[in-house]
Design a protein around this motif. Structure first.
Motif, PDB file in Angstrom:
ATOM      1  N   GLY A   1       0.819  -1.216   0.000  1.00 26.21           N
ATOM      2  CA  GLY A   1       0.000   0.000   0.000  1.00 26.21           C
ATOM      3  C   GLY A   1       0.851   1.264   0.000  1.00 26.21           C
ATOM      4  O   GLY A   1       0.595   2.192  -0.781  1.00 26.21           O
TER       5      GLY A   1
ATOM      6  N   GLU B   1       9.911   3.703   6.232  1.00 23.80           N
ATOM      7  CA  GLU B   1       9.611   2.320   6.614  1.00 23.80           C
ATOM      8  C   GLU B   1      10.396   2.003   7.886  1.00 23.80           C
ATOM      9  O   GLU B   1      11.573   2.322   7.979  1.00 23.80           O
TER      10      GLU B   1
ATOM     11  N   GLN C   1      -3.118 -13.159  -4.411  1.00 21.12           N
ATOM     12  CA  GLN C   1      -4.005 -13.174  -5.581  1.00 21.12           C
ATOM     13  C   GLN C   1      -4.333 -11.734  -5.955  1.00 21.12           C
ATOM     14  O   GLN C   1      -4.637 -10.918  -5.081  1.00 21.12           O
TER      15      GLN C   1
ATOM     16  N   ARG D   1       4.530 -12.420  -3.243  1.00 25.13           N
ATOM     17  CA  ARG D   1       4.487 -11.075  -2.659  1.00 25.13           C
ATOM     18  C   ARG D   1       5.775 -10.298  -2.910  1.00 25.13           C
ATOM     19  O   ARG D   1       5.752  -9.097  -3.177  1.00 25.13           O
TER      20      ARG D   1
ATOM     21  N   VAL E   1       7.762   5.730  12.693  1.00 22.24           N
ATOM     22  CA  VAL E   1       7.007   6.921  13.114  1.00 22.24           C
ATOM     23  C   VAL E   1       6.346   6.620  14.453  1.00 22.24           C
ATOM     24  O   VAL E   1       5.607   5.642  14.594  1.00 22.24           O
TER      25      VAL E   1
ATOM     26  N   ASP F   1      -4.334  -1.367   4.720  1.00 23.46           N
ATOM     27  CA  ASP F   1      -4.781  -2.011   5.954  1.00 23.46           C
ATOM     28  C   ASP F   1      -4.939  -1.015   7.111  1.00 23.46           C
ATOM     29  O   ASP F   1      -5.712  -1.274   8.039  1.00 23.46           O
TER      30      ASP F   1
ATOM     31  N   ALA G   1      -4.820  -6.406  -0.363  1.00 23.04           N
ATOM     32  CA  ALA G   1      -3.808  -5.687  -1.145  1.00 23.04           C
ATOM     33  C   ALA G   1      -4.437  -5.057  -2.387  1.00 23.04           C
ATOM     34  O   ALA G   1      -4.056  -3.950  -2.797  1.00 23.04           O
TER      35      ALA G   1
HETATM   36  P1  FAD Z   1       1.363  -3.820   5.375  1.00 22.90           P
HETATM   37  O1  FAD Z   1       1.715  -4.820   4.360  1.00 22.90           O
HETATM   38  O2  FAD Z   1       1.116  -4.297   6.769  1.00 22.90           O
HETATM   39  O3  FAD Z   1       2.533  -2.751   5.384  1.00 22.90           O
HETATM   40  C1  FAD Z   1       2.694  -1.826   6.428  1.00 22.90           C
HETATM   41  C2  FAD Z   1       4.140  -1.378   6.428  1.00 22.90           C
HETATM   42  O4  FAD Z   1       4.291  -0.314   7.363  1.00 22.90           O
HETATM   43  C3  FAD Z   1       5.103  -2.480   6.862  1.00 22.90           C
HETATM   44  O5  FAD Z   1       6.188  -2.521   5.957  1.00 22.90           O
HETATM   45  C4  FAD Z   1       5.531  -2.051   8.263  1.00 22.90           C
HETATM   46  O6  FAD Z   1       6.836  -2.470   8.585  1.00 22.90           O
HETATM   47  C5  FAD Z   1       5.425  -0.533   8.153  1.00 22.90           C
HETATM   48  N1  FAD Z   1       5.171   0.153   9.424  1.00 22.90           N
HETATM   49  C6  FAD Z   1       4.303  -0.204  10.398  1.00 22.90           C
HETATM   50  N2  FAD Z   1       4.296   0.691  11.393  1.00 22.90           N
HETATM   51  C7  FAD Z   1       5.190   1.651  11.042  1.00 22.90           C
HETATM   52  C8  FAD Z   1       5.618   2.854  11.670  1.00 22.90           C
HETATM   53  N3  FAD Z   1       5.123   3.241  12.859  1.00 22.90           N
HETATM   54  N4  FAD Z   1       6.545   3.622  11.025  1.00 22.90           N
HETATM   55  C9  FAD Z   1       7.038   3.240   9.813  1.00 22.90           C
HETATM   56  N5  FAD Z   1       6.663   2.104   9.181  1.00 22.90           N
HETATM   57  C10 FAD Z   1       5.736   1.320   9.780  1.00 22.90           C
HETATM   58  N6  FAD Z   1      -4.713  -9.460  -0.179  1.00 22.90           N
HETATM   59  C11 FAD Z   1      -4.966  -9.606  -1.513  1.00 22.90           C
HETATM   60  O7  FAD Z   1      -5.220  -8.608  -2.193  1.00 22.90           O
HETATM   61  N7  FAD Z   1      -4.936 -10.838  -2.109  1.00 22.90           N
HETATM   62  C12 FAD Z   1      -4.666 -11.978  -1.396  1.00 22.90           C
HETATM   63  O8  FAD Z   1      -4.625 -13.072  -1.964  1.00 22.90           O
HETATM   64  C13 FAD Z   1      -4.413 -11.857   0.006  1.00 22.90           C
HETATM   65  N8  FAD Z   1      -4.152 -12.966   0.752  1.00 22.90           N
HETATM   66  C14 FAD Z   1      -3.907 -12.822   2.086  1.00 22.90           C
HETATM   67  C15 FAD Z   1      -3.666 -13.976   2.839  1.00 22.90           C
HETATM   68  C16 FAD Z   1      -3.422 -13.882   4.207  1.00 22.90           C
HETATM   69  C17 FAD Z   1      -3.207 -15.136   5.014  1.00 22.90           C
HETATM   70  C18 FAD Z   1      -3.399 -12.589   4.822  1.00 22.90           C
HETATM   71  C19 FAD Z   1      -3.127 -12.445   6.287  1.00 22.90           C
HETATM   72  C20 FAD Z   1      -3.630 -11.442   4.070  1.00 22.90           C
HETATM   73  C21 FAD Z   1      -3.902 -11.541   2.707  1.00 22.90           C
HETATM   74  N9  FAD Z   1      -4.162 -10.403   1.912  1.00 22.90           N
HETATM   75  C22 FAD Z   1      -4.436 -10.547   0.581  1.00 22.90           C
HETATM   76  C23 FAD Z   1      -4.178  -9.047   2.522  1.00 22.90           C
HETATM   77  C24 FAD Z   1      -2.892  -8.280   2.227  1.00 22.90           C
HETATM   78  O9  FAD Z   1      -1.778  -9.043   2.630  1.00 22.90           O
HETATM   79  C25 FAD Z   1      -2.887  -6.949   2.980  1.00 22.90           C
HETATM   80  O10 FAD Z   1      -4.135  -6.323   2.867  1.00 22.90           O
HETATM   81  C26 FAD Z   1      -1.819  -6.010   2.412  1.00 22.90           C
HETATM   82  O11 FAD Z   1      -0.554  -6.618   2.458  1.00 22.90           O
HETATM   83  C27 FAD Z   1      -1.809  -4.693   3.195  1.00 22.90           C
HETATM   84  O12 FAD Z   1      -0.772  -3.863   2.732  1.00 22.90           O
HETATM   85  P2  FAD Z   1      -0.416  -2.515   3.522  1.00 22.90           P
HETATM   86  O13 FAD Z   1       0.717  -1.920   2.751  1.00 22.90           O
HETATM   87  O14 FAD Z   1      -1.643  -1.707   3.748  1.00 22.90           O
HETATM   88  O15 FAD Z   1       0.073  -2.987   4.959  1.00 22.90           O
END
Ligand code: FAD
Length: 403
Positions: free
Chosen positions: A17, A36, A49, A111, A136, A302, A315
């Motif tokens: 994201g 990060e 997926q 991923r 942060v 998320d 994702a």
């Molecule tokens: P995250 O991937 O959690 O990234 C957050 C980032 O912020 C991390 O790198 C973390 O280190 C960083 N961070 C956190 N706090 C701080 C801070 N205070 N300061 C600086 N950095 C920080 N989605 C799909 O679309 N298709 C699928 O098939 C799918 N399958 C899944 C299967 C499973 C079992 C699970 C659990 C999830 C699945 N998902 C799927 C959901 C998907 O993995 C998440 O929705 C997606 O990865 C979210 O991305 P994000 O960047 O919002 O959050």
């Protein structure tokens, strides 16, 4: 677009994201600093997926060719009964019914490969600065900007506005929304990708088909699909624990995994020893919130709408967020106006998917007579029956039929 006064936007979090948001913001003409907390950028060693709404978003971000280079376009999505081993229903992703309705492919990817494609595009964009080892801890804002403070004691950073893409346990959501801890579903996942050659005997047949296989059973399921040009095979085993204890890791164990899958058909039992046991993933979501924007800070991915994975959309929705954010920031260099337009465009749709993901999980995990009825209903549908899922796979705001 050429903006007369580009903004400096800080993005917190370098997951899928955050990187997509940084790229979209830079492509809209602004300067971006992404922070990060981890020492190195990366993703976990499992699959993802990407429904056609996600491949459309990747196309709009200019990274679809890079993602396609290593992703697999599966021919079918297949739902099997995990107890009997019978096929319940399937969707034909190569049919004209699919291509008539969706202009973009259904992909499955590792991923790390998706994350690397987004990271490379950010690294190559002159308006993006990437920083690791920056956690942060606090954010305060005034009329002129947002000041971010770091747990490591780095010099605070001031930006015109901030995108919080810091995931399920978002620190910025905690500060701004304060809706407590995520909701634990009592389900756990064990997952990982292994060399496809290790899927031998009966298992090799499903692996060779390149289909996405979902084996649905009572309070458990197994998902399998190929990734990375078919070289790796991703497996995710999910089950409900009877021993959930808050603030403890002593539930949803490997022993419970074996117990829950003991009654499964041979194909599932054969595959189970090859499901990665390196780590267990308790599965969480949150209740939807109506406010994603707090003056100059907007939530994304998320951090805004954590959902259970049953529609495989977390994702995908984060990528849709990023595209909408970029479009809003391309139209207005007033952070308040752009963030309001972004949230208005995205909130209703992401909320619908977030709430339907829970229901889809319940349907997948039915037992006894309810499961028999589900199978009867679903098996009456043909492989070109995309009506019920197309609202999820199409990123235009549309009313959702009941799943
Ligand atoms: P995250 O991937 O959690 O990234 C957050 C980032 O912020 C991390 O790198 C973390 O280190 C960083 N961070 C956190 N706090 C701080 C801070 N205070 N300061 C600086 N950095 C920080 N989605 C799909 O679309 N298709 C699928 O098939 C799918 N399958 C899944 C299967 C499973 C079992 C699970 C659990 C999830 C699945 N998902 C799927 C959901 C998907 O993995 C998440 O929705 C997606 O990865 C979210 O991305 P994000 O960047 O919002 O959050």
């Amino acid at each position: 677009p050429v903006l007369t006064s580009p903004l400096h936007i800080a993005v917190v979090g370098g997951g899928i994201g955050g990187l997509a948001a940084a790229l979209a913001t830079a492509r809209a003409g602004h300067r971006v600093t992404l922070m990060e907390r981890a020492a190195r950028f990366g993703e976990i060693g499992a699959g993802l997926q990407l429904a056609p709404n996600a491949s459309l978003a990747l196309d709009e971000l200019g990274v679809l060719p890079a993602v396609r280079a290593s992703a697999v376009a599966p021919p079918r999505l297949v739902m099997m009964d995990a107890l009997t081993g019978d096929e319940v229903t399937s969707l034909d992703l190569r049919s004209s019914a699919y291509t008539d309705r969706f202009a973009h492919p259904y992909l499955v990817t590792h991923r790390t490969d998706l994350h690397a494609a987004l990271l490379t595009a950010c690294q190559e964009h002159p308006a993006v600065t990437l920083r690791t080892g920056h956690t942060v801890a606090e954010a305060d804002q005034d009329g002129s900007g947002v000041h971010l403070h770091f747990a490591e004691g780095h010099t605070p950073l001031t930006a015109d506005a901030v995108v919080a893409a810091d995931g399920l346990h978002s620190r910025l959501r905690q500060v701004l929304v304060g809706d407590g801890e995520p909701v634990c579903s009592r389900y756990v996942a064990f997952r990982g990708a292994l060399p496809t050659g290790k899927m031998t005997g009966r298992m090799s047949q499903h692996a060779a088909s390149e289909a996405v296989m979902v084996w649905a059973g009572p309070r458990m399921h197994l998902v399998q699909y190929p990734v990375r040009r078919g070289e790796l095979y991703n497996q995710v085993a999910v089950f409900e624990s009877d021993h959930y204890t808050p603030d403890s890791d002593d539930w949803g164990t490997e022993a419970e995994l074996e117990e829950r899958f003991a009654g499964a058909c041979e194909a599932v039992r054969d595959a189970l020893p090859l499901v990665s046991r390196d780590r267990r993933w308790p599965l969480y979501d949150r209740a939807p919130i109506s406010t994603w924007v707090h003056e100059r800070i907007a939530l994304l991915g998320d951090a805004a709408h954590p959902m259970l994975q049953y529609l495989a959309q977390g994702a995908c929705q984060a990528l849709e967020d990023a595209v909408a954010l970029g479009q809003a920031l391309g139209r207005s260099a007033d952070p308040a106006e752009a963030f309001a337009a972004y949230a208005d465009r995205r909130r209703e749709r992401a909320t619908l998917i977030q709430t339907n993901a829970r229901r889809f999980g319940e349907i997948c995990h039915l037992e006894g007579m309810a499961a028999t009825l589900r199978n009867m209903l679903l098996s009456s549908r043909g492989p070109e029956a995309f009506d019920d899922i197309s609202w999820v796979w199409t990123p235009t705001p549309a009313p959702a039929p009941a799943l």
